[in-house]
Design a protein around this motif. Structure first.
Motif, PDB file in Angstrom:
ATOM      1  N   GLN A 126     -19.074 -12.790   9.516  1.00 60.46           N
ATOM      2  CA  GLN A 126     -18.177 -11.387   9.440  1.00 60.46           C
ATOM      3  C   GLN A 126     -17.797 -11.215   7.761  1.00 60.46           C
ATOM      4  OE1 GLN A 126     -14.808 -12.923  11.736  1.00 60.46           O
ATOM      5  NE2 GLN A 126     -15.645 -12.403  13.725  1.00 60.46           N
ATOM      6  N   GLN A 127     -17.362 -10.224   7.606  1.00 60.32           N
ATOM      7  CA  GLN A 127     -16.888  -9.748   6.383  1.00 60.32           C
ATOM      8  C   GLN A 127     -15.203 -10.083   6.351  1.00 60.32           C
ATOM      9  OE1 GLN A 127     -17.635  -5.690   6.861  1.00 60.32           O
ATOM     10  NE2 GLN A 127     -19.504  -5.891   5.408  1.00 60.32           N
ATOM     11  N   ALA A 128     -15.112 -10.721   4.912  1.00 58.95           N
ATOM     12  CA  ALA A 128     -13.639 -10.843   4.654  1.00 58.95           C
ATOM     13  C   ALA A 128     -13.112  -9.964   3.784  1.00 58.95           C
ATOM     14  CB  ALA A 128     -13.546 -12.185   3.878  1.00 58.95           C
ATOM     15  N   VAL A 129     -12.016  -9.155   4.213  1.00 55.70           N
ATOM     16  CA  VAL A 129     -11.289  -8.177   3.746  1.00 55.70           C
ATOM     17  C   VAL A 129      -9.990  -8.360   2.783  1.00 55.70           C
ATOM     18  CG1 VAL A 129     -10.601  -5.601   3.882  1.00 55.70           C
ATOM     19  CG2 VAL A 129     -12.170  -6.621   5.463  1.00 55.70           C
ATOM     20  N   LEU A 130     -10.120  -8.220   1.590  1.00 54.83           N
ATOM     21  CA  LEU A 130      -9.007  -8.816   0.912  1.00 54.83           C
ATOM     22  C   LEU A 130      -8.412  -7.708   0.185  1.00 54.83           C
ATOM     23  CD1 LEU A 130     -10.746 -11.720  -0.997  1.00 54.83           C
ATOM     24  CD2 LEU A 130      -9.566 -11.867   1.241  1.00 54.83           C
ATOM     25  N   GLY A 131      -6.905  -7.711   0.072  1.00 54.48           N
ATOM     26  CA  GLY A 131      -6.157  -6.777  -0.612  1.00 54.48           C
ATOM     27  C   GLY A 131      -5.815  -7.455  -1.837  1.00 54.48           C
ATOM     28  N   LEU A 132      -5.991  -7.145  -3.127  1.00 51.33           N
ATOM     29  CA  LEU A 132      -6.066  -7.676  -4.375  1.00 51.33           C
ATOM     30  C   LEU A 132      -5.038  -6.982  -5.122  1.00 51.33           C
ATOM     31  CD1 LEU A 132      -9.761  -8.377  -5.045  1.00 51.33           C
ATOM     32  CD2 LEU A 132      -8.025  -9.847  -3.943  1.00 51.33           C
TER      33      LEU A 132
ATOM     34  N   LEU B 118      -6.221 -10.361   4.241  1.00 55.16           N
ATOM     35  CA  LEU B 118      -5.207 -11.064   3.485  1.00 55.16           C
ATOM     36  C   LEU B 118      -4.890 -10.091   2.210  1.00 55.16           C
ATOM     37  CD1 LEU B 118      -3.573 -13.742   2.622  1.00 55.16           C
ATOM     38  CD2 LEU B 118      -5.704 -14.347   1.277  1.00 55.16           C
ATOM     39  N   GLN B 119      -3.550  -9.992   2.153  1.00 53.42           N
ATOM     40  CA  GLN B 119      -2.963  -9.174   0.892  1.00 53.42           C
ATOM     41  C   GLN B 119      -2.425 -10.082  -0.036  1.00 53.42           C
ATOM     42  OE1 GLN B 119      -3.122  -5.510   0.296  1.00 53.42           O
ATOM     43  NE2 GLN B 119      -2.562  -6.515  -1.624  1.00 53.42           N
TER      44      GLN B 119
END
Length: 654
Positions: A61-67, A163-164
């Motif tokens: 799966q893809q990991a989607v990060l808010g940076l 995760l943000q």
């Protein structure tokens, strides 16, 4: 000096009985993890991000990060880069969405968040560039609304944020959601708060160059993340952290809306957590181990809270304000009051170098040797007289061998107009004595041309930097001479870490420490003063302080005199010690306050309006006098003598 006890992360405190933990954190409305310092905290957060990425990789799966951007996440990104290089952490399956960007802003500008992310993370890992999303600060204004809707749509199309990562501004903003933002707000164009722009002023070469607007994810967008980590470091963030964690929800502090989330965690260092109730006034939430420092802090707190002198506090006062345990174990209250009153009384001395031929068992400094060798380390060329000018003058008047060491040139903090003014003086002076001024005139013309075309935060030419350094050096000479020093006791160190001409300084190297060790070995002081004013927004004070400490630490291993050298920390330019922290308070008479003011006035380039004033709009001499007066008033309210002013010091414990 009291320091916070380091705690293990909130989620790992399994050894602590749950009831005790809930009682200790009962004022906190969301989970908080506190680490000894920001480096340890950053490594912990980076590991959690890496674990998420690897878990997603294992599942295909893809990991989607808010940076986030800014100083806070830099350590996290550095650790992720290290893990990529040394542990093979891959970012091929990672998609990122940044919180915000200034508007308008070109992506290749030094202040853009595109540049920030590339320099601190993206250029050093194997992330696909197509998977990186940072709000576009170049759009025509009429296209921004549609762009923001599409930004939200892109996040939803990849399954939302796993995760943000957040920082927090001193207005309480998360992203650029300033006070007044709605809890259900989406990605949009916003107007920046004046405090936010002041905080960014140094990056842009002045507040007037900071954009007034930004594109930011909304609070509602942030809330959709499956996990949210807000990080904060330093004492500077402690007041807003207390509001965000313990305060009532309010649009005036947007971070308080995070109290509504079941998936949020605040990750703090000791300093950022220092105003939370369990650390600042622990007696209100738990039984305490009442050592001398905590007792002193609690009694002073009670006196200030009730507006009563210490010697008038009663057992009832203790019992009704969370201090019954102290009164029971060490009371009655009056005995505690007398003990603490005497300890505070003993911090006051008119002899900062020690009083000769006197009993020094109750005094802050040693009586012997009667005449001490002293070095005052000043990070910038005016911190000495601003922060401890009265004590500086008194040490000289009382016959000590005082040296002052200006650790940096301060050559970035002079107005360009002053450079031209001093060059014009030099040309006229040389002309008056018949010297050829053609070369000076050419340099002046080049400087003037450069300054007229100069961009915000552009590095000055070496000639301009030299003149700015000369201006500050001449002022430092004037201030130190006014305090009574001979020229041979005035030292200009020009530590290499600072001499970049840029806002961003170099890392400290052994050369900085060796130069400091060399001066210390030449003087062999019994007493050293150094700036412990870590609220300095430039960060120069803490860097300079660490250099002094490291130099003394190394010397203490081989030099006998170094183990008898006491290090005193001073503040005042940006902040002041709390009353319970003070270990030496030097009272100043009205005449000494005026002498200190005159010493500060010698630094003409910093008067009226310094280049980097920070948040405090007052002139430096006004800040110093009012802080010194406030310290004296605080002592007087506790029941001690009413002095005109006081300079405060804390001894560093090696």
């Amino acid at each position: 000096m009291q320091t916070l006890n380091s705690t293990v992360p909130f989620k790992s405190q399994n050894s602590m009985p749950r009831l005790n933990l809930l009682e200790e954190t009962r004022f906190e409305k969301l989970p908080v993890s506190v680490f000894p310092d920001q480096h340890i905290a950053s490594v912990s957060v980076a590991k959690r991000i890496a674990d998420l990425i690897r878990d997603k990789q294992n599942k295909g799966q893809q990991a989607v990060l808010g940076l986030a951007t800014g100083a806070t996440p830099v350590g996290v990104y550095a650790e992720l880069v290290r893990m990529h290089r040394e542990e093979g952490l891959s970012f091929r399956n990672v998609i990122t969405f940044n919180l915000d960007e200034y508007y308008p802003m070109q992506p290749d500008a030094a202040q853009s968040y595109v540049t920030f992310m590339n320099e601190n993370l993206f250029d050093h890992i194997d992330i696909e560039k197509a998977n990186v999303h940072v709000p576009d600060g170049t759009l025509p204004k009429e296209e921004i609304h549609a762009y923001c809707l599409n930004y939200e749509r892109q996040i939803e199309e990849v399954g939302g944020l796993d995760l943000q990562i957040l920082g927090i501004g001193r207005t309480g903003h998360i992203g650029f959601n300033e006070p007044g933002s709605a809890p259900n707000s989406g990605t949009r164009l916003v107007t920046l708060d004046d405090l936010t722009r002041r905080d960014a002023a140094r990056d842009f070469g002045g507040k007037e160059n900071v954009p007034t607007k930004a594109i930011t994810m909304g609070i509602g967008t942030i809330f959709k993340a499956r996990e949210i980590i807000l990080m904060a470091w330093s004492q500077k963030k402690a007041p807003i952290i207390k509001k965000a964690v313990e305060g009532e929800m309010s649009s005036e502090v947007p971070a308080t809306y995070l109290q509504l989330s079941n998936s949020v965690e605040f990750v703090l260092d000791d300093d950022a957590a220092s105003e939370l109730t369990r650390f600042n006034t622990p007696w209100l939430v738990k039984d305490c181990v009442w050592d001398e420092q905590l007792t002193k802090k609690a009694v002073i707190w009670l006196s200030e809270k009730l507006g009563k002198p210490i010697l008038k506090l009663t057992d009832e006062d203790y019992n009704t304000h969370g201090m019954a345990q102290l009164a029971t174990e060490f009371g009655p209250a009056y005995n505690i009051n007398i003990d603490i009153f005497n300890k505070i009384q003993h911090t006051i001395t008119g002899w900062p170098g020690g009083k000769p031929n006197a009993d020094d068992t109750q005094r802050p400094e040693r009586a012997e040797p009667a005449q001490k060798r002293v070095i005052i380390f000043s990070p910038h060329p005016d911190d000495d007289v601003i922060s401890m000018g009265g004590t500086f003058i008194r040490l000289v008047d009382q016959g000590h061998d005082v040296h002052v060491a200006y650790q940096t040139s301060g050559n970035t903090a002079v107005w360009d107009d002053d450079v031209l003014r001093y060059m014009e003086f030099a040309i006229d002076f040389n002309k008056s004595i018949g010297s050829d001024t053609s070369r000076l005139r050419q340099i002046y013309d080049d400087m003037r041309g450069f300054i007229e075309e100069k961009q915000p935060n552009q590095v000055d030419t070496q000639e301009i930097l030299n003149v700015k350094g000369f201006i500050r050096k001449s002022e430092a000479y004037a201030g130190a001479r006014y305090a009574g020093l001979e020229d041979e006791n005035i030292h200009f160190m020009a530590l290499p870490f600072y001499e970049t001409g840029k806002r961003k300084k170099n890392s400290v190297t052994d050369k900085d420490i060796e130069l400091t060790m060399d001066l210390l070995q030449r003087v062999k002081p019994q007493q050293v003063f150094a700036a412990g004013d870590f609220a300095d927004p430039h960060g120069t004070h803490i860097v300079c302080f660490k250099i002094v400490v490291e130099a003394l630490q190394r010397l203490r291993q081989t030099e006998e005199w170094a183990n008898d050298c006491w290090l005193w920390m001073y503040r005042g330019a940006w902040h002041e010690f709390e009353t319970h922290e003070i270990e030496m308070a030097v009272p100043l008479s009205p005449q000494e306050v005026i002498r200190k003011r005159e010493a500060i006035f010698k630094h003409q380039s910093q008067k009226d309006r310094p280049v980097f004033p920070g948040d405090d709009a007052r002139e430096f001499w006004v800040r110093a006098e009012e802080r010194n007066r406030e310290t004296a008033e605080n002592y007087h309210k506790l029941g001690l003598a009413d002095y005109e002013a006081m300079e405060a010091f804390v001894r560093y414990n090696f």
